[in-house]
Design a protein around this motif. Structure first.
Motif, PDB file in Angstrom:
ATOM      1  N   SER A 125       0.861  -1.181   0.000  1.00 36.94           N
ATOM      2  CA  SER A 125       0.000   0.000   0.000  1.00 36.94           C
ATOM      3  C   SER A 125       0.894   1.227   0.000  1.00 36.94           C
ATOM      4  O   SER A 125       1.856   1.298   0.769  1.00 36.94           O
ATOM      5  CB  SER A 125      -0.901   0.007   1.238  1.00 36.94           C
ATOM      6  N   LEU A 126       0.576   2.198  -0.848  1.00 36.40           N
ATOM      7  CA  LEU A 126       1.358   3.424  -0.916  1.00 36.40           C
ATOM      8  C   LEU A 126       0.428   4.618  -0.742  1.00 36.40           C
ATOM      9  O   LEU A 126      -0.565   4.746  -1.458  1.00 36.40           O
ATOM     10  CB  LEU A 126       2.090   3.507  -2.254  1.00 36.40           C
ATOM     11  N   VAL A 127       0.744   5.471   0.235  1.00 34.49           N
ATOM     12  CA  VAL A 127      -0.003   6.706   0.462  1.00 34.49           C
ATOM     13  C   VAL A 127       0.983   7.863   0.428  1.00 34.49           C
ATOM     14  O   VAL A 127       1.989   7.854   1.139  1.00 34.49           O
ATOM     15  CB  VAL A 127      -0.749   6.691   1.814  1.00 34.49           C
ATOM     16  N   ASN A 128       0.704   8.852  -0.417  1.00 34.78           N
ATOM     17  CA  ASN A 128       1.568  10.018  -0.554  1.00 34.78           C
ATOM     18  C   ASN A 128       0.932  11.198   0.176  1.00 34.78           C
ATOM     19  O   ASN A 128      -0.134  11.661  -0.209  1.00 34.78           O
ATOM     20  CB  ASN A 128       1.756  10.337  -2.038  1.00 34.78           C
ATOM     21  N   CYS A 129       1.583  11.682   1.225  1.00 29.23           N
ATOM     22  CA  CYS A 129       1.069  12.781   2.051  1.00 29.23           C
ATOM     23  C   CYS A 129       1.984  13.988   1.885  1.00 29.23           C
ATOM     24  O   CYS A 129       3.153  13.943   2.278  1.00 29.23           O
ATOM     25  CB  CYS A 129       1.006  12.365   3.516  1.00 29.23           C
ATOM     26  N   PHE A 130       1.463  15.060   1.293  1.00 29.08           N
ATOM     27  CA  PHE A 130       2.309  16.208   0.976  1.00 29.08           C
ATOM     28  C   PHE A 130       1.494  17.494   1.053  1.00 29.08           C
ATOM     29  O   PHE A 130       0.274  17.494   0.886  1.00 29.08           O
ATOM     30  CB  PHE A 130       2.925  16.068  -0.417  1.00 29.08           C
ATOM     31  N   ASN A 131       2.189  18.604   1.325  1.00 28.37           N
ATOM     32  CA  ASN A 131       1.539  19.914   1.339  1.00 28.37           C
ATOM     33  C   ASN A 131       1.142  20.323  -0.071  1.00 28.37           C
ATOM     34  O   ASN A 131       1.927  20.171  -1.018  1.00 28.37           O
ATOM     35  CB  ASN A 131       2.485  20.979   1.903  1.00 28.37           C
ATOM     36  N   LEU A 132      -0.062  20.835  -0.213  1.00 30.78           N
ATOM     37  CA  LEU A 132      -0.534  21.368  -1.483  1.00 30.78           C
ATOM     38  C   LEU A 132      -0.434  22.882  -1.443  1.00 30.78           C
ATOM     39  O   LEU A 132      -0.935  23.510  -0.503  1.00 30.78           O
ATOM     40  CB  LEU A 132      -1.976  20.950  -1.737  1.00 30.78           C
ATOM     41  N   PRO A 133       0.204  23.513  -2.421  1.00 29.07           N
ATOM     42  CA  PRO A 133       0.306  24.975  -2.437  1.00 29.07           C
ATOM     43  C   PRO A 133      -1.071  25.627  -2.360  1.00 29.07           C
ATOM     44  O   PRO A 133      -1.994  25.243  -3.080  1.00 29.07           O
ATOM     45  CB  PRO A 133       0.982  25.269  -3.787  1.00 29.07           C
ATOM     46  N   GLY A 134      -1.205  26.596  -1.467  1.00 25.39           N
ATOM     47  CA  GLY A 134      -2.467  27.290  -1.297  1.00 25.39           C
ATOM     48  C   GLY A 134      -3.363  26.717  -0.224  1.00 25.39           C
ATOM     49  O   GLY A 134      -4.365  27.332   0.147  1.00 25.39           O
ATOM     50  N   LEU A 135      -3.022  25.538   0.283  1.00 24.36           N
ATOM     51  CA  LEU A 135      -3.828  24.919   1.335  1.00 24.36           C
ATOM     52  C   LEU A 135      -3.062  25.039   2.656  1.00 24.36           C
ATOM     53  O   LEU A 135      -2.070  24.333   2.872  1.00 24.36           O
ATOM     54  CB  LEU A 135      -4.095  23.453   1.006  1.00 24.36           C
ATOM     55  N   PRO A 136      -3.468  25.943   3.533  1.00 25.27           N
ATOM     56  CA  PRO A 136      -2.707  26.178   4.765  1.00 25.27           C
ATOM     57  C   PRO A 136      -2.777  24.988   5.717  1.00 25.27           C
ATOM     58  O   PRO A 136      -3.832  24.385   5.905  1.00 25.27           O
ATOM     59  CB  PRO A 136      -3.383  27.412   5.373  1.00 25.27           C
ATOM     60  N   THR A 137      -1.639  24.647   6.287  1.00 24.02           N
ATOM     61  CA  THR A 137      -1.552  23.579   7.283  1.00 24.02           C
ATOM     62  C   THR A 137      -0.621  24.029   8.398  1.00 24.02           C
ATOM     63  O   THR A 137       0.111  25.014   8.264  1.00 24.02           O
ATOM     64  CB  THR A 137      -1.001  22.278   6.663  1.00 24.02           C
ATOM     65  N   ARG A 138      -0.635  23.301   9.486  1.00 17.83           N
ATOM     66  CA  ARG A 138       0.211  23.646  10.625  1.00 17.83           C
ATOM     67  C   ARG A 138       1.694  23.490  10.299  1.00 17.83           C
ATOM     68  O   ARG A 138       2.545  24.206  10.803  1.00 17.83           O
ATOM     69  CB  ARG A 138      -0.160  22.763  11.826  1.00 17.83           C
ATOM     70  N   HIS A 139       2.024  22.497   9.455  1.00 16.67           N
ATOM     71  CA  HIS A 139       3.413  22.212   9.111  1.00 16.67           C
ATOM     72  C   HIS A 139       3.638  22.394   7.618  1.00 16.67           C
ATOM     73  O   HIS A 139       2.807  22.014   6.799  1.00 16.67           O
ATOM     74  CB  HIS A 139       3.783  20.777   9.498  1.00 16.67           C
ATOM     75  N   GLU A 140       4.784  22.962   7.261  1.00 11.42           N
ATOM     76  CA  GLU A 140       5.189  23.090   5.867  1.00 11.42           C
ATOM     77  C   GLU A 140       6.307  22.092   5.575  1.00 11.42           C
ATOM     78  O   GLU A 140       6.941  21.558   6.474  1.00 11.42           O
ATOM     79  CB  GLU A 140       5.657  24.518   5.582  1.00 11.42           C
ATOM     80  N   GLY A 141       6.562  21.869   4.299  1.00 11.99           N
ATOM     81  CA  GLY A 141       7.653  20.983   3.905  1.00 11.99           C
ATOM     82  C   GLY A 141       7.366  19.513   4.120  1.00 11.99           C
ATOM     83  O   GLY A 141       8.284  18.698   4.220  1.00 11.99           O
ATOM     84  N   VAL A 142       6.084  19.141   4.175  1.00 11.89           N
ATOM     85  CA  VAL A 142       5.709  17.739   4.366  1.00 11.89           C
ATOM     86  C   VAL A 142       5.603  17.052   3.010  1.00 11.89           C
ATOM     87  O   VAL A 142       4.897  17.516   2.112  1.00 11.89           O
ATOM     88  CB  VAL A 142       4.368  17.610   5.125  1.00 11.89           C
ATOM     89  N   ASP A 143       6.335  15.980   2.842  1.00 14.38           N
ATOM     90  CA  ASP A 143       6.269  15.171   1.620  1.00 14.38           C
ATOM     91  C   ASP A 143       6.660  13.747   2.003  1.00 14.38           C
ATOM     92  O   ASP A 143       7.804  13.333   1.861  1.00 14.38           O
ATOM     93  CB  ASP A 143       7.198  15.728   0.546  1.00 14.38           C
ATOM     94  N   ILE A 144       5.689  13.008   2.515  1.00 19.84           N
ATOM     95  CA  ILE A 144       5.916  11.680   3.093  1.00 19.84           C
ATOM     96  C   ILE A 144       5.237  10.629   2.234  1.00 19.84           C
ATOM     97  O   ILE A 144       4.093  10.812   1.801  1.00 19.84           O
ATOM     98  CB  ILE A 144       5.358  11.600   4.532  1.00 19.84           C
ATOM     99  N   VAL A 145       5.933   9.536   2.011  1.00 21.83           N
ATOM    100  CA  VAL A 145       5.331   8.383   1.359  1.00 21.83           C
ATOM    101  C   VAL A 145       5.334   7.225   2.350  1.00 21.83           C
ATOM    102  O   VAL A 145       6.391   6.808   2.825  1.00 21.83           O
ATOM    103  CB  VAL A 145       6.092   7.991   0.081  1.00 21.83           C
ATOM    104  N   VAL A 146       4.144   6.746   2.698  1.00 21.50           N
ATOM    105  CA  VAL A 146       4.000   5.627   3.628  1.00 21.50           C
ATOM    106  C   VAL A 146       3.761   4.361   2.813  1.00 21.50           C
ATOM    107  O   VAL A 146       2.780   4.259   2.077  1.00 21.50           O
ATOM    108  CB  VAL A 146       2.841   5.850   4.617  1.00 21.50           C
ATOM    109  N   ILE A 147       4.673   3.407   2.945  1.00 17.94           N
ATOM    110  CA  ILE A 147       4.561   2.125   2.251  1.00 17.94           C
ATOM    111  C   ILE A 147       4.313   1.047   3.299  1.00 17.94           C
ATOM    112  O   ILE A 147       5.139   0.825   4.178  1.00 17.94           O
ATOM    113  CB  ILE A 147       5.820   1.842   1.420  1.00 17.94           C
ATOM    114  N   ARG A 148       3.186   0.404   3.167  1.00 17.31           N
ATOM    115  CA  ARG A 148       2.674  -0.496   4.212  1.00 17.31           C
ATOM    116  C   ARG A 148       2.510  -1.912   3.681  1.00 17.31           C
ATOM    117  O   ARG A 148       1.984  -2.104   2.586  1.00 17.31           O
ATOM    118  CB  ARG A 148       1.323   0.070   4.680  1.00 17.31           C
ATOM    119  N   GLU A 149       2.981  -2.880   4.446  1.00 20.19           N
ATOM    120  CA  GLU A 149       2.737  -4.283   4.087  1.00 20.19           C
ATOM    121  C   GLU A 149       1.236  -4.532   4.213  1.00 20.19           C
ATOM    122  O   GLU A 149       0.614  -4.179   5.194  1.00 20.19           O
ATOM    123  CB  GLU A 149       3.524  -5.205   5.024  1.00 20.19           C
TER     124      GLU A 149
END
Length: 371
Positions: free
Chosen positions: A128-152
């Protein structure tokens, strides 16, 4: 999926020094050269699913049609309260090798097993692959997030081996194997290598589950030695959750056993902008199923369904992943760019993103922004 910016220092030097490229003309990327027949339309199995699933899958169909994308859908009725996935659906996915699905509602308790888990096991969709990243223009508490979670995706706590030993005592088995641990570790490192990622973090609880999670870690360490250019580290799952909500930008690719990956992916999605905008998919050796990346809220609720205000962004971005998987890169780029423009402009957003737009209004905005 978020794309890394590519620098072209040699071209810049040439355009600056020798004026081989006119200064006002942007450098074109090197073209994609298809193999003969690559433009043949591809069949994709479609499972609209439950809740808001039919609404967001219909949004994808509309935009694919507007793009004249070389795909067509074979739709099947599947619902979470069925005892099992119909055999004709399994055969369709095996034939087409690609599936797009909406959420399937999983009953809590009772004797009905999850059709999502059935699909993964039946088709051996082990990653399973989930890509979690900040989208320009969408405010969030944290910036610079670009995580890929790979799950068995096929064993661990989801093995489904439960029984009542005596009345009032239930035993649930967690199964970890060397084979499955090695292949998910290999997939994570291969993904990192192919996508120019710099670090892979293994998430575990080997301080308590010393044999099961210990075997998982042992497998990850062995695979890591074959990728010396990629940094490897490990983190205990409880500390991982704390670090995710306090300093998520430290993570790059994360590889996890089954249950931890579900928790980590949904947490990372919430941090990066919400489950309604995070793409994902499940892949095996022969087939791939694309869906909303984070499972939380993927079937919505009655009010959202009645108002037709479901957020289609996650499934649209998952569809861009699917188009790349099918080797239609320009269509994937057009779709991803259009979705990101709509988010960045901020004029059309569903309620979960701070707006009040309908699903159709988002669809219309994305179509208007297609190149």
């Amino acid at each position: 999926m978020a794309r890394r910016a590519l620098t072209l220092p040699i071209l810049k030097r040439l355009s600056g020094a020798g004026r081989l490229l006119p200064p006002s003309q942007p450098a074109r990327t090197v073209t994609y050269m298809p193999r003969p027949g690559d433009g043949t339309p591809r069949a994709v199995t479609l499972i609209p699913g439950d809740g808001v699933g039919p609404l967001v899958t219909a949004a994808v169909e509309q935009i694919m049609s507007a793009m004249h994308a070389p795909v067509y859908f074979e739709a099947y009725e599947v619902h979470g309260d069925m005892k099992r996935v119909p055999e004709e659906v399994i055969e369709s996915i095996r034939k087409n090798k690609v599936c797009l699905k909406g959420g399937l509602r999983t009953p809590v308790g009772g004797g009905v097993s999850s059709l999502n888990v059935q699909l993964r096991k039946e088709l051996d969709l082990y990653a399973s692959l989930v890509n979690c990243f900040n989208l320009p223009g969408l405010p969030t508490r944290h910036e610079g997030v670009d995580i890929v979670v790979i799950r068995e995706n096929t064993e661990g706590e989801y093995s489904g081996l439960e029984h009542e030993v005596v009345p009032g005592v239930v035993e649930s088995l967690k199964v970890i194997t060397k084979f499955c641990s090695e292949r998910i570790a290999k997939y994570a490192f291969e993904y990192a290598y192919l996508n120019n990622r710099k670090k892979v973090t293994a998430v575990h609880k080997a301080n308590i589950m010393k044999l099961a999670d210990g075997l998982f870690l042992e497998s990850c360490r062995e695979v890591a030695t074959k990728y010396p250019s990629i940094k490897y580290n490990e983190i205990i799952v409880d500390n991982c959750c704390m670090q995710l909500v306090s300093k998520p930008e430290q993570f790059d690719v994360m590889v996890t056993p089954n249950l931890y990956g579900n928790l980590v992916a949904n947490t990372a999605a919430g941090i990066a902008g919400g489950t309604g905008v995070m793409p994902g998919g499940n892949v095996g050796a022969d087939t791939a199923v694309f869906e909303q990346g984070a499972s939380a809220g993927n079937v919505g609720n009655e009010k959202i369904m009645e108002q037709k205000k479901a957020n289609p962004v996650a499934l649209l971005l998952s569809s861009a992943m699917m188009l790349r998987h099918l080797q239609f890169p320009s269509f994937a780029d057009r779709l991803e760019t259009a979705v990101k423009r709509v988010i960045s402009e901020g004029k059309v957003r569903t309620k979960d993103l701070g707006g009040d737009s309908t699903t159709q209004e988002v669809v219309d905005a994305v179509i208007a922004n297609l190149d």
